[in-house]
Design a protein around this motif. Structure first.
Motif, PDB file in Angstrom:
ATOM      1  N   UNK A 136       0.833  -1.206   0.000  1.00 16.77           N
ATOM      2  CA  UNK A 136       0.000   0.000   0.000  1.00 16.77           C
ATOM      3  C   UNK A 136       0.868   1.257   0.000  1.00 16.77           C
ATOM      4  N   UNK A 137       1.943   1.252   0.817  1.00 17.37           N
ATOM      5  CA  UNK A 137       2.823   2.416   0.876  1.00 17.37           C
ATOM      6  C   UNK A 137       3.508   2.646  -0.469  1.00 17.37           C
ATOM      7  N   UNK A 138       4.043   1.574  -1.058  1.00 12.68           N
ATOM      8  CA  UNK A 138       4.725   1.738  -2.336  1.00 12.68           C
ATOM      9  C   UNK A 138       3.755   2.119  -3.444  1.00 12.68           C
ATOM     10  N   UNK A 139       2.513   1.668  -3.342  1.00 10.46           N
ATOM     11  CA  UNK A 139       1.505   2.089  -4.317  1.00 10.46           C
ATOM     12  C   UNK A 139       1.244   3.592  -4.175  1.00 10.46           C
ATOM     13  N   UNK A 140       1.202   4.073  -2.916  1.00 10.88           N
ATOM     14  CA  UNK A 140       1.009   5.506  -2.669  1.00 10.88           C
ATOM     15  C   UNK A 140       2.200   6.301  -3.189  1.00 10.88           C
ATOM     16  N   UNK A 141       3.418   5.796  -2.925  1.00 10.74           N
ATOM     17  CA  UNK A 141       4.624   6.472  -3.403  1.00 10.74           C
ATOM     18  C   UNK A 141       4.637   6.527  -4.927  1.00 10.74           C
ATOM     19  N   UNK A 142       4.305   5.396  -5.555  1.00  7.89           N
ATOM     20  CA  UNK A 142       4.295   5.338  -7.025  1.00  7.89           C
ATOM     21  C   UNK A 142       3.283   6.321  -7.601  1.00  7.89           C
ATOM     22  N   UNK A 143       2.098   6.362  -7.000  1.00  8.23           N
ATOM     23  CA  UNK A 143       1.058   7.272  -7.478  1.00  8.23           C
ATOM     24  C   UNK A 143       1.482   8.730  -7.332  1.00  8.23           C
TER      25      UNK A 143
END
Length: 203
Positions: free
Chosen positions: A183-190
């Motif tokens: 979830x964190x890396x998805x947020x960072x990527x977004x």
């Protein structure tokens, strides 16, 4: 003394209002804090860079930046490429749970974090717009107390990045689960993707 304190407080509030947002730099510092990897140098780079840029803005560099728009255009283009590349790496981590668990910090990972932080800070044209131009312009309104205003803004940056970097470890229990890292890396990527596309559109 009262007017000087007022200028410091004004600078602190203005500086804090500009940096407390989910942006590329904050997302990176948050992730490093949770991983407990090169937190001190990352926080130091962010705070020292802001202080230097704020000083440049108060000292009048904003006039030169405004007169040389080609510089910001070049930084915007390079920054867009860098952020889009980082977004792809974060998306890759989010899609590969086996690669998410943070291992102990190494010399190479620490060096990579420092270099990434420097690029994240100095290749982001929003940093120049917020610190050099905007804060410089607001500080000019305080006249002889503009440096007290600058000190307040620099203090706000230091407090924020220190809180974000070192306070992130409180979230460590939550990030023991691979799904939380995803979830964190998805947020960072977004975040990186949105920022990178925004820079590319304006380049």
């Amino acid at each position: 003394m009262g007017s000087a304190l007022t200028a410091v407080v004004a600078g602190f509030g203005t500086g804090l209002s500009l940096i407390v947002a989910i942006g590329a730099q904050n997302a990176f510092v948050l992730r490093q804090g949770i991983r407990r990897e090169a937190v001190l140098p990352v926080v130091a780079i962010c705070a020292a860079s802001d202080a230097a840029l704020i000083a440049c803005g108060v000292g009048g560099l904003g006039v030169l930046v405004t007169a040389w728009p080609a510089a910001l255009t070049a930084i915007r283009a390079v920054g867009a490429v860098f952020l889009l590349g980082y977004a792809l790496l974060a998306a890759r981590r989010a899609l590969r749970p086996s690669r998410l668990e943070a291992s102990g910090p190494t010399v190479h990972s620490g060096r990579r974090a420092v270099l990434t932080c420097l690029a994240m800070t100095w290749l982001n044209p929003h940093v120049y717009l917020d610190t050099v131009l905007l804060l410089g312009a607001v500080a000019a309104g305080h006249g002889a107390l503009r440096w007290q205003f600058a000190a307040g803004a620099a203090a706000a940056s230091l407090c924020w990045f220190a809180s974000l970097g070192f306070g992130a470890r409180l979230l460590a229990p939550f990030f023991r689960r691979p799904s939380s890292w995803r979830a964190l890396d998805a947020l960072v990527a977004t975040t990186m993707l949105a920022t990178g596309l925004s820079l590319a559109a304006g380049a």
